[in-house]
Design a protein around this motif. Structure first.
Motif, PDB file in Angstrom:
ATOM      1  N   ALA A 191      -3.865 -91.478 -62.771  1.00 38.31           N
ATOM      2  CA  ALA A 191      -3.665 -92.811 -63.319  1.00 38.31           C
ATOM      3  C   ALA A 191      -3.161 -93.723 -62.216  1.00 38.31           C
ATOM      4  O   ALA A 191      -2.409 -93.312 -61.331  1.00 38.31           O
ATOM      5  N   GLY A 192      -3.576 -94.992 -62.303  1.00 41.00           N
ATOM      6  CA  GLY A 192      -3.146 -95.962 -61.301  1.00 41.00           C
ATOM      7  C   GLY A 192      -1.845 -96.605 -61.680  1.00 41.00           C
ATOM      8  O   GLY A 192      -1.152 -96.186 -62.608  1.00 41.00           O
ATOM      9  N   VAL A 193      -1.512 -97.677 -60.975  1.00 39.10           N
ATOM     10  CA  VAL A 193      -0.306 -98.443 -61.257  1.00 39.10           C
ATOM     11  C   VAL A 193      -0.558 -99.282 -62.503  1.00 39.10           C
ATOM     12  O   VAL A 193      -1.568 -99.987 -62.578  1.00 39.10           O
TER      13      VAL A 193
ATOM     14  N   VAL B 117       0.198-114.779 -59.618  1.00 37.30           N
ATOM     15  CA  VAL B 117      -0.016-113.409 -60.075  1.00 37.30           C
ATOM     16  C   VAL B 117       1.071-112.542 -59.458  1.00 37.30           C
ATOM     17  O   VAL B 117       1.321-112.622 -58.246  1.00 37.30           O
ATOM     18  N   TYR B 118       1.721-111.747 -60.286  1.00 34.18           N
ATOM     19  CA  TYR B 118       2.769-110.851 -59.809  1.00 34.18           C
ATOM     20  C   TYR B 118       2.192-109.434 -59.778  1.00 34.18           C
ATOM     21  O   TYR B 118       1.811-108.874 -60.809  1.00 34.18           O
ATOM     22  N   LEU B 119       2.123-108.917 -58.573  1.00 32.34           N
ATOM     23  CA  LEU B 119       1.517-107.608 -58.334  1.00 32.34           C
ATOM     24  C   LEU B 119       2.582-106.569 -58.086  1.00 32.34           C
ATOM     25  O   LEU B 119       3.543-106.812 -57.358  1.00 32.34           O
ATOM     26  N   CYS B 120       2.379-105.426 -58.673  1.00 34.24           N
ATOM     27  CA  CYS B 120       3.225-104.274 -58.400  1.00 34.24           C
ATOM     28  C   CYS B 120       2.393-103.263 -57.612  1.00 34.24           C
ATOM     29  O   CYS B 120       1.190-103.096 -57.865  1.00 34.24           O
ATOM     30  N   ALA B 121       2.988-102.625 -56.651  1.00 34.81           N
ATOM     31  CA  ALA B 121       2.303-101.607 -55.855  1.00 34.81           C
ATOM     32  C   ALA B 121       3.242-100.432 -55.649  1.00 34.81           C
ATOM     33  O   ALA B 121       4.467-100.568 -55.758  1.00 34.81           O
ATOM     34  N   SER B 122       2.657 -99.283 -55.350  1.00 33.61           N
ATOM     35  CA  SER B 122       3.494 -98.122 -55.046  1.00 33.61           C
ATOM     36  C   SER B 122       2.877 -97.330 -53.902  1.00 33.61           C
ATOM     37  O   SER B 122       1.677 -97.423 -53.630  1.00 33.61           O
ATOM     38  N   SER B 123       3.720 -96.589 -53.220  1.00 33.23           N
ATOM     39  CA  SER B 123       3.254 -95.693 -52.165  1.00 33.23           C
ATOM     40  C   SER B 123       4.096 -94.425 -52.227  1.00 33.23           C
ATOM     41  O   SER B 123       5.177 -94.411 -52.814  1.00 33.23           O
ATOM     42  N   LEU B 124       3.590 -93.378 -51.578  1.00 38.87           N
ATOM     43  CA  LEU B 124       4.252 -92.081 -51.669  1.00 38.87           C
ATOM     44  C   LEU B 124       5.710 -92.157 -51.258  1.00 38.87           C
ATOM     45  O   LEU B 124       6.587 -91.597 -51.902  1.00 38.87           O
TER      46      LEU B 124
ATOM     47  N   GLN C 218      -0.669 -98.638 -49.798  1.00 41.39           N
ATOM     48  CA  GLN C 218      -0.071 -99.062 -51.047  1.00 41.39           C
ATOM     49  C   GLN C 218      -1.163 -99.194 -52.103  1.00 41.39           C
ATOM     50  O   GLN C 218      -2.228 -99.754 -51.834  1.00 41.39           O
ATOM     51  N   TYR C 219      -0.876 -98.727 -53.288  1.00 44.41           N
ATOM     52  CA  TYR C 219      -1.800 -98.800 -54.418  1.00 44.41           C
ATOM     53  C   TYR C 219      -1.298 -99.885 -55.358  1.00 44.41           C
ATOM     54  O   TYR C 219      -0.151 -99.848 -55.807  1.00 44.41           O
ATOM     55  N   PHE C 220      -2.175-100.821 -55.656  1.00 43.24           N
ATOM     56  CA  PHE C 220      -1.791-101.991 -56.439  1.00 43.24           C
ATOM     57  C   PHE C 220      -2.209-101.863 -57.902  1.00 43.24           C
ATOM     58  O   PHE C 220      -3.256-101.308 -58.220  1.00 43.24           O
ATOM     59  N   GLY C 221      -1.373-102.439 -58.769  1.00 40.43           N
ATOM     60  CA  GLY C 221      -1.748-102.605 -60.150  1.00 40.43           C
ATOM     61  C   GLY C 221      -2.605-103.849 -60.321  1.00 40.43           C
ATOM     62  O   GLY C 221      -2.853-104.578 -59.353  1.00 40.43           O
ATOM     63  N   PRO C 222      -3.036-104.124 -61.562  1.00 37.75           N
ATOM     64  CA  PRO C 222      -3.921-105.274 -61.804  1.00 37.75           C
ATOM     65  C   PRO C 222      -3.217-106.617 -61.762  1.00 37.75           C
ATOM     66  O   PRO C 222      -3.862-107.652 -61.663  1.00 37.75           O
ATOM     67  N   GLY C 223      -1.889-106.592 -61.845  1.00 40.88           N
ATOM     68  CA  GLY C 223      -1.133-107.834 -61.766  1.00 40.88           C
ATOM     69  C   GLY C 223      -0.887-108.480 -63.125  1.00 40.88           C
ATOM     70  O   GLY C 223      -1.562-108.193 -64.120  1.00 40.88           O
TER      71      GLY C 223
END
Lengths: 112, 114
Positions: free
Chosen positions: B2-4, B89-96, B103-108
């Motif tokens: 699953a993504g962000v 647009v407010y983007l959330c991202a995560s990395s290991l 970094q993997y981004f969510g749709p915002g």
């Protein structure tokens, strides 16, 4: 200060042609660069990265070139497809850590 | 995998109102980021968490923006009170982990302040 920008805000190409998207950066301490693709209504998606000790890196249909002498980065997309239409951002990292500084993006439009 | 995940996807509020955004990063990712992306611009980092600790909030307007990641997983970003210029647009991202650059981004979440 930190600055990452793009030479052209828009680029229009024909399907099947090769695309070149450019990016200029100003901080010579930047040690890592990433290209992201952002489609409308979606978050940025990782395409390819390159470290400052390299001058070229290839992926599937994409190549990133780094010229540290003139602080220039480019993304080459071979045989551009309609699905490649998106905004492309370059981003840089300075001195380790995870903080990325993004440029303003180039809108790539692929005409069928 | 699953993504962000982010919610809501869209929000319209009036200026001076409050708003909160939620982010669930990719499972196992220790580092979480919130970005603000104004139309036509690249994302700008607001805050970075490593687990539940703040690593970088130097570009967060602390007089009106706040963020937390209490249990080191989900995170919320709040704006109180909102201004017209917060429309973005407010983007959330995560990395290991910190130092992992991908970094993997969510749709915002698209915020419109009227």
């Amino acid at each position: 200060g930190e600055s990452v920008g793009l030479h052209l805000p828009t680029l229009s190409v024909q399907e099947g042609d090769n695309s070149i998207i450019n990016c200029a950066y100003s901080n010579s301490a930047s040690d890592y660069f990433i290209w992201y693709k952002q489609e409308s209504g979606k978050g940025p998606q990782f395409i390819i990265d390159i470290r400052s000790n390299m001058d070229k890196r290839q992926g599937q249909r994409v190549t990133v070139l780094l010229n540290k002498t003139v602080k220039h980065l480019s993304l080459q997309i071979a045989a551009t497809q309609p699905g490649d239409s998106a905004v492309y951002f370059c981003a840089e990292n300075i001195g380790g850590g995870s903080r990325l500084t993004f440029g303003e993006g180039t809108q790539l439009t692929v005409n069928p | 995998e699953a993504g962000v995940a982010q919610s809501p996807r869209y929000k319209i509020i009036e200026k001076r109102q409050s708003v909160a955004f939620w982010c669930n990063p990719i499972s196992g990712h220790a580092t979480l980021y919130w970005y603000q992306q104004i139309l036509g611009q690249g994302p700008k980092l607001l805050i970075q968490f490593q687990n539940n600790g703040v690593v970088d909030d130097s570009q967060l307007p602390k007089d009106r923006f706040s963020a937390e990641r209490l249990k080191g997983v989900d995170s919320t970003l709040k704006i109180q009170p909102a201004k017209l210029e917060d429309s973005a647009v407010y983007l959330c991202a995560s990395s290991l982990a910190q130092g992992h650059y991908e970094q993997y981004f969510g749709p915002g979440t698209r915020l419109t302040v009227t």
